[in-house]
Design an enzyme around this catalytic site. Structure first.
Site, PDB file in Angstrom:
ATOM      1  N   ASP A   1     -16.989 -13.399  10.026  1.00 53.99           N
ATOM      2  CA  ASP A   1     -15.561 -13.089   9.947  1.00 53.99           C
ATOM      3  C   ASP A   1     -14.882 -13.870  11.058  1.00 53.99           C
ATOM      4  OD1 ASP A   1     -13.320 -10.588  10.818  1.00 53.99           O
ATOM      5  OD2 ASP A   1     -13.331 -11.499   8.839  1.00 53.99           O
TER       6      ASP A   1
ATOM      7  N   CYS B   1      -8.610 -13.434   7.398  1.00 50.64           N
ATOM      8  CA  CYS B   1      -7.370 -12.764   7.011  1.00 50.64           C
ATOM      9  C   CYS B   1      -6.261 -13.792   6.857  1.00 50.64           C
ATOM     10  CB  CYS B   1      -6.987 -11.679   8.012  1.00 50.64           C
ATOM     11  SG  CYS B   1      -6.908 -12.232   9.718  1.00 50.64           S
TER      12      CYS B   1
ATOM     13  N   LYS C   1       3.905  22.852 -30.207  1.00 49.70           N
ATOM     14  CA  LYS C   1       4.762  22.476 -31.345  1.00 49.70           C
ATOM     15  C   LYS C   1       4.328  21.172 -32.005  1.00 49.70           C
ATOM     16  CE  LYS C   1       8.811  24.978 -29.641  1.00 49.70           C
ATOM     17  NZ  LYS C   1      10.268  24.984 -29.492  1.00 49.70           N
TER      18      LYS C   1
END
Length: 1506
Positions: free
Chosen positions: A264, A317, A947
């Site tokens: 990273d 990032c 209904k």
């Protein structure tokens, strides 16, 4: 030139100087919301890069980028109680947070689990800081979050950064390297994966995690972050990732190669724009260009360190392909086919992502696109690596297997991830050809210490502080805010360096221009800083001998087996094995001579000394605590050369192997090991001075015998937490005897929550506590943070283990309400429920021809009008096949908005509800109101679409309305067999059966196989149900992800969990009128709605500053009940009451907390509509009624032993009034009736108008008041005359106005005198279920008005508010500020100042531009489609604002906001316009200023009356 020193701290807060050289103070930093979030260069660059091709999606991308990033966190999977902690949060925090957040911060998303994170252990919410700050429930959650974070149970982490460790696929036996680990959140995930089997296995995992960071300060921060996870498998190092050294466990053995490597890398970080404002202001392409070579080098070094078959995950990032796909392509190219990209698109299926790019462009620093390296100006080519450009064979690299995550896809940051597998030996990566890195001669070195041409380094993310030992840094422009830069050699041509703090040992710094605000620069040689002309330099890539040797050595070893020896293969002679590390080098020495030599080293480092087998402390510890032989004491070490070992650390065998490695001196070790034993300083004689450390307690406990273990319960834990050193005699005799039997020293308390009968711990996992047993007292050996977390885990007032019979009774009890929009069929459904459960012998319709009416419509008015006016209670027993008998308390509530208080107070005391929806009209206005009420009281619901026999019904449209309009996750658990006239039954998707109702009244339920023609459709809907549930239930998600087909029981359990958690509503279907599907509704009530023990109910303790106390449905607890409804029965007042705790008995003495009066209960009954059944006792969780008890709705009753009060329910304000008077003057029942109605109904108000001498009644609508007038005639024989309905106008002011008023009156004797000075101003109108209270504020100083007269001024202000000056209606939203005044020693009085305030307000009121406010109603009209034009035209005539029109096949629904004053007579107009086929509902929305001409008319009319 001599050495220069800058003043420490000089210009610390400045970044610029004016023309005179004076520092200019920086402007105050703006918050993220306040700052401008726009960068045209960024937008142009990425738009031209075509990272998002669709224009609408691009707009969404930029919109989301400009919003603040949500907060995300993980519940750590390595902790044994992770799932219990998750369930606790879902049960106790999430429902409250979601509801409160919706009420306070409408723009925020509720707190939710990250759908792609396994086992629902990752969460995210968007609550603003203001929300968290203002709301006490959010504050409680925040404190809990912080406490659990401190002890390692929760890790706060950006959502997208959780993904790389998941894709790394770490197993407990893996050796893992995290190359750029700080700040440590990803490292923590890797550690959790290493410890994934801790709950099932005893022992320390064989894997290891080496967490590395190039910065020393960040490395120690990494230690702090990961220390909470308490892992003996972690080792922290401090290396430049490009040069991470080889490790040889033995002389001549192959170097260690890692199973998994996380790469990273540092990056430009424009994926973090949602939290990093500097990206918006300073983004430029130069950062990516400068970082690209470093990123390539780090990834290449990782590839070299990985074993064949191992996996690497590369992540940034950044959104820039120059840092992402270009880096990946270059490393793949230079690996010569020995690295491949892994396709992981099947992992984390809920994660929304896009594939990697296969085409990109390069923009030079001047902002123009360049097609190749040759197009760069030769003067600047050295700043650009050739690998920035897309390689010609890019299509062969499978870059689409990379993963791009954009912020708008799922409300996260931006991220890039690539997963590699090493499939062959990588022999050489330094030079493939002359196209890799630039330079005057081409070529380059894969491992270099030269960082070149990095512009604006303040935008480099990954916390680039404390940069050490950077050599040959050339041409670095605009470097801002770099702290603690040490040992930087040969820094040339550095321009515009601002705010550099603590720069030490900088040698040979030449040609540095415009260096501002450099603090604490020590030992700077040959600086020539001021006004020195910069000379151009050429980058030369020189070999770093040690690194190159390591690479060559590793390449030779690459083909050799890397089987790792156990540390036990290496015997340790003598008491210690010593490892000492330095900042620059690390040395391992076994001789005393070398130890003494190193102890004199100027640069001392970390020391790790293993304890030998003959260490005198080891046998003592093993014997005293009864440690088993399986515990590896040879893995204990100390980190001090002190003869008396203060703290003993435990490491795993893998870590031990590394620490004893042949070339451990290459590792710059920072930290390893967890504390397991600490030497206790005590004056008391003690056999073993070593005590357990809380950090290692869970690790070492499985190896302990019972020799020093004592079993504690909740009572003992309470005592431990109540004071620092509780005495033995504070415990029960049995516990005291056990404590006295121990020798002085450390003991372990073992708590098993599952054995507790009287109370419960909030989690069920066992707890082990280290305790120091002193002479006569105990001391819990917990840090403050650990103690706080323990307190939060123990809920000492909640009971969940009951006696079996009581628990069994509660499990078979349901308290439910039936709620819906008017005419949806609630009462018809209740009638069928009562019939099928045997409570009534025959079915009667709401407007039946027999004239009897439905059972629950007991009032004559209800039967005449065909609507429910009052909520009615009943109870019944239902025998659920194969599950036993269930007791169900039911409250049937009105559907008309005028009687909304009946729904409000019913839901206040219920545990669950049935939400009935018409299959044609669907979600209507009152449905939305009922949904809001259910959310207010956290009432779970099942939905019943009724209904289905009507023309035009479409149940699946209704489900979509539930999702869209009610924002509720919903899915059908049934599908109809036919619709309209063809309705025959339903298919149960859970049981996979077709269900039919047979018999005259549908009393027989027949199950058959699913009809052939419905199998395909039913399969689709069952799959939709499963996929919907997977999003809200982690247990079902696990089954689903394992590609297993859930069983009916698993599906039923998942529906129950999600429904009770208020995350899902199961949707059932049928027709109550046609006797279809009703029995399945009863089954669903039993299966999916909670019993009283599963619902959290709280009260306030008046004697303890209204502290929140959980109520427990337990018979032996003190009685607590809530009166929620009053009726005037034949035998006096009938009070409906919900028993929350304890029991209520006939003849018992109860205390009304509000009045403190003690009352005897003369009679207890259970209600069946208007019928009663006497009972002697009612237990916790039940609903009953009592006679002869005078009280008000909302009063709390107790048995007198506690002073508890329940929280009040929400009561809306009346919106309509009318004058009323009896036809006969002498009508004693008139006042009696009005008084009784007020006690019954909090929304019915009675006032007396002094001027008109009229009695005024107010309520929620025309129908509401009409019903009460009619009830007076029928129940009290009082015929009344009513005036024209009056709108509940209000008055307010729109501007500030001053007053200076003197009230003076002299009539002989003492007069009246009072002078006040101040102003009035408007307050903003606050809606959303809250009333704005007028504020009085006194700012009088100096005694100009004596303090005893200030309250009189306030009273006068409130008197003036009762009647405004425009039309005589109350005034709202006004602040009265008293600044000054004057009094008279004789003539001043309270009355004088009270009158002065009234007159002053009236005087200022007209100066403040007063306006009249009228109530605005939300109106929903349903009518056949052919009347749409007439209906909308009529609404426009009434000056309505159309908000929404929903057109169906044969009808339409229009929602409009209209002034109540314009709605009188609308019922007749609607009937005329629709031939009696239209209907409407109306609900109060807000108060709004009337139009000027309307205000003029109202004022003139008022003046005429006066």
């Amino acid at each position: 030139m001599g050495r220069k020193k800058r003043n420490r701290g000089a210009n610390r807060n400045t970044g610029q100087k004016d023309d005179n050289g004076v520092a200019v103070k920086r402007t105050e930093r703006k918050t993220y919301e306040e700052a401008e979030k726009k960068n045209e260069i960024f937008e142009k660059y990425y738009k031209d890069q075509n990272i998002i091709s669709d224009e609408e999606e691009w707009k969404k991308f930029m919109e989301v980028n400009a919003t603040i990033l949500p907060t995300a966190f993980r519940i750590t999977g390595s902790r044994r109680h992770a799932f219990e902690l998750r369930d606790l949060m879902k049960r106790e925090h999430v429902p409250k947070l979601n509801q409160i957040q919706l009420e306070i911060d409408q723009k925020s998303e509720p707190i939710n689990p990250l759908p792609w994170y396994p086992n629902e252990l990752g969460w995210q919410h968007s609550a603003s800081r203001m929300t968290i700050k203002k709301d006490p429930i959010f504050q409680t959650f925040h404190r809990w979050l912080v406490a659990e974070t401190e002890v390692g149970n929760i890790s706060r982490q950006e959502a997208v950064s959780m993904i790389p460790p998941l894709l790394l696929d770490v197993k407990p036996n893996h050796w893992v390297l995290d190359m750029c680990a700080a700040p440590g959140s990803k490292t923590a995930q890797i550690i959790e994966a290493i410890h994934a089997n801790d709950a099932q296995e005893i022992g320390i995992p064989s894997g290891i995690v080496i967490a590395n960071d190039s910065d020393a300060k960040r490395s120690y921060m990494l230690v702090h972050q990961t220390k909470r996870l308490r892992s003996p498998c972690l080792l922290v190092t401090n290396h430049d990732a490009q040069h991470f050294p080889n490790i040889h466990l033995k002389e001549g053995s192959p170097s260690v190669q890692f199973d998994r490597i996380l790469v990273d890398v540092p990056c430009s970080g424009d994926g973090t724009m949602r939290k990093n404002l500097t990206i918006w202001s300073n983004w430029n392409i130069g950062n990516s260009i400068g970082l690209h070579p470093t990123q390539v080098n780090i990834l290449l070094r990782g590839a070299q360190l990985a074993k064949v078959g191992g996996r690497l995950v590369y992540s940034t990032c950044s959104l820039n392909p120059l840092e992402n796909e270009a880096v990946v392509a270059e490393v793949l190219r230079r690996s010569r086919g020995n690295l491949i990209l892994v396709d992981v698109n099947d992992r984390l299926p809920e994660l929304r992502k896009v594939p990697g790019m296969t085409s990109w462009k390069v923009m030079c620093k001047e902002g123009r696109w360049v097609s190749s390296w040759d197009d760069i100006n030769p003067r600047y080519r050295k700043k650009y690596a050739k690998s920035l450009w897309m390689p010609p064979d890019v299509e062969k690299l499978n870059l689409t297997r990379c993963m791009r995550i954009y912020p708008h896809l799922q409300d996260t940051g931006g991220f890039f991830i690539a997963v590699f597998e090493k499939i062959g030996i990588i022999k050489d990566v330094s030079v493939l050809d002359d196209t890799t890195f630039s330079g005057e001669n081409g070529g380059g070195n894969s491992i270099t210490e030269s960082v070149d041409n990095v512009d604006n380094v303040d935008n480099v993310v990954d916390n680039v502080d404390n940069v050490d030992n950077v050599d040959n840094v050339d041409n670095v422009d605009n470097v801002d805010n770099v702290d603690n830069v040490d040992n930087v050699d040969n820094v040339d041509n550095v321009d515009n360096v601002d705010n550099v703090d603590n720069v030490d040992n900088v040698d040979n710094v030449d040609n540095v221009d415009n260096v501002d605000n450099v603090d604490n620069v020590d030992n700077v040689d040959n600086d020539n800083v001021d006004n020195v002309e910069a000379e151009s330099t050429t980058i030369k890539y020189e070999d770093i001998n040690e690194v190159v040797n390591d690479i060559e050595e590793m390449n030779q070893d690459d083909s050799v087996s890397t089987k790792r020896p156990s540390s036990t293969d290496r015997s340790i002679k003598g008491p210690h094995k010593r490892i000492k590390t330095k900042e620059s080098t690390s040395t391992f020495n076994s001789s005393c001579e070398n130890e003494k030599k190193n102890s004199k080293s100027k640069q001392s480092g970390e020391i790790f000394i293993f304890l030998g087998s003959d260490n005198e402390d080891i046998p003592l510890i093993r014997e005293f605590y009864g440690l088993s032989e399986d515990f590896q004491t040879d893995q204990l070490l100390v980190r001090s050369e002190n003869e008396k070992n203060k703290i003993l650390y435990l490491v795993s065998d893998s870590v031990k192997q590394v620490l004893l490695a042949a070339d451990v001196h290459k590792l710059r070790l920072v930290n390893t090991g967890i504390k397991v034993f600490t030497r206790q300083d005590t004056n008391e004689p003690v056999k073993c001075p070593f005590r357990f450390n809380a950090e290692g307690m869970c690790t070492i406990y499985p190896y302990l015998s019972n020799k020093r273990v004592i079993n504690f319960g909740l009572k003992e834990v309470r005592i431990l937490l109540s004071e620092p050193t509780p005495l033995f005699n504070q415990f029960d005799e049995k516990i005291k005897e056990k404590l006295e039997s121990f020798e002085i020293g450390c003991i372990v308390a073992y708590i098993d929550p599952s054995q507790e009968e009287e109370a419960v711990f909030r989690t069920k996992i066992p707890i082990v506590l280290p305790i120091w047993r002193a002479h006569k007292s105990l001391n819990l050996l917990y840090r403050k943070e650990d103690r706080k977390a323990l307190e939060l885990r123990v809920q000492t007032s909640i009971i969940s283990f009951f006696f079996f019979f009581f628990l069994e009774r509660l499990q078979k009890l349901r308290n439910i309400g039936i709620s819906a929009h008017i005419d949806s069929g609630k009462t018809t459904l209740t009638e069928r429920i009562l019939y099928y459960t045997g409570r009534i012998k025959a079915i009667h319709e709401v407007r039946g021809k027999d004239g009897e009416g439905a059972k629950m419509d007991s009032m004559e008015l209800e039967r005449e009008r065909g609507i429910t006016i009052q909520s009615a209670a009943t109870y019944c027993n239902w025998k659920w096949q194969d599950h036993g008998d269930y007791n169900i308390n039911i409250i049937d509530t009105p559907g008309h908005v005028d009687f909304t208080i009946e729904v409000e107070r019913a839901l206040r005391v219920l545990d669950g509800a049935i939400l009935v929806l018409c299959g044609v009209a669907g979600v209507q206005s009152q449905t939305i109101t009922v949904d809001r009420q259910m959310r207010r009281y956290n009432v779970p619901r099942i939905s019943f679409i009724n209904k289905l026999d009507r023309v035009g019904t479409n149940p699946f449209n209704i489900i979509e309305q539930i999702r869209q309009k009610l924002k509720m996750t919903a899915a059908a658990i049934q599908i109809p067999i036919g619709l309209e006239d063809n309705l025959k039954g339903v298919v149960d998707l859970v049981k996979w059966k077709a269900v039919y109702n047979e018999g005259n009244r549908g009393e027989r339920v027949i199950e058959k196989d699913v009809p052939e023609n419905l199998i395909k459709f039913a399969t689709e809907k069952r799959q939709e149900l499963i996929e919907t549930l997977v999003d809200v239930d982690d247990q079902l998600a696990e089954i689903y992800l394992n590609e297993e087909n859930p069983t009916s029981h698993q599906l039923m359990d998942a529906i129950r969990r999600a429904t009770i958690a208020n995350k899902f509503t199961p949707v059932l279907m049928g027709s109550a009128f046609k006797n279809t599907g009703v029995q399945l509704v009863l089954n669903a009530v039993c299966a999916y709605l909670p019993n009283p023990s599963e619902v959290e109910n709280n009260t306030l303790d008046i004697n303890n500053k209204e502290a929140v106390v959980p109520l427990v449905p337990y018979l032996k607890k003190p009685f607590v009940g809530l009166a929620f409804k009053l009726e005037d029965g034949r035998f006096g007042q009938l009070t409906y009451i919900r028993v929350y705790q304890g029991s209520l008995k006939k003849g018992a003495i109860v205390t009304n907390t509000k009045t403190s009066k003690k009352i005897k209960v003369p009679r207890l009954v259970r209600m069946h509509s208007n019928e009663m059944e006497d009972v002697d006792e009612v237990g916790a969780g039940e609903i009953c009624a009592m006679f002869g008890v005078e009280c008000s709705s909302g009063d709390t009753f107790t048995d007198g032993t506690v002073a508890y009060t329940m929280t009040s329910m929400f009561i809306p304000d009346p919106v309509i009034s009318l004058a009323i008077s009896p036809k006969v003057k002498d009508a004693p029942n008139f006042s009696k009736a009005l008084s009784k109605f007020q006690r019954e109904d909090p929304t019915f108000c009675v006032t007396y108008d002094v001027e008109s001498k009229e009695t005024i009644i107010s309520g929620m609508g025309e129908l509401h008041l009409d019903i009460y007038v009619e009830r007076m005639r029928r129940e009290y024989n009082v015929d009344c005359i009513t005036g024209k309905p009056r709108v509940a106008f209000r008055e307010t002011i729109t501007s500030k106005a001053k007053f200076d008023y003197t009230h003076k009156k002299q009539t002989g004797g003492a007069g009246q005198y009072g002078k006040i000075i101040g102003y009035i101003e408007p307050l903003p109108n606050i809606e959303d279920d809250k009333q704005q209270i007028p504020i009085f504020e006194s700012r009088v100083v100096g005694g100009h008005i004596p303090s005893q007269f200030i309250p009189a001024v306030e009273k006068g202000f409130h008197d003036a508010l009762e009647k405004g000056g425009l039309i005589g209606h109350p005034v709202k939203d006004v602040r009265f500020v008293l600044l000054d005044g004057q009094y008279h020693a004789v003539d001043s009085s309270e009355l004088a100042f009270r009158l002065a305030a009234q007159y002053a307000f009236r005087e200022a009121f007209f100066k403040a531009n007063p306006v009249v406010l009228e109530p605005i109603m939300s109106v929903s009209v349903v009518a056949p489609i052919e009347f749409q034009g007439a209906v909308i035209g009529n609404l426009n005539k009434r000056k309505g604002t159309i908000l929404d029109t929903d057109v169906h096949e044969d009808h339409f629904i229009v929602t409009v906001e209209v002034s109540l004053n314009n709605m009188f007579g609308y019922s007749s107009d609607l009937r005329s316009a629709t031939q009696g086929k239209g209907e409407f509902t109306m609900e109060y929305k807000t108060h709004q200023a009337v139009l000027p001409y309307v205000q003029e008319e109202l004022v003139n009319e008022y003046k005429k009356k006066k």
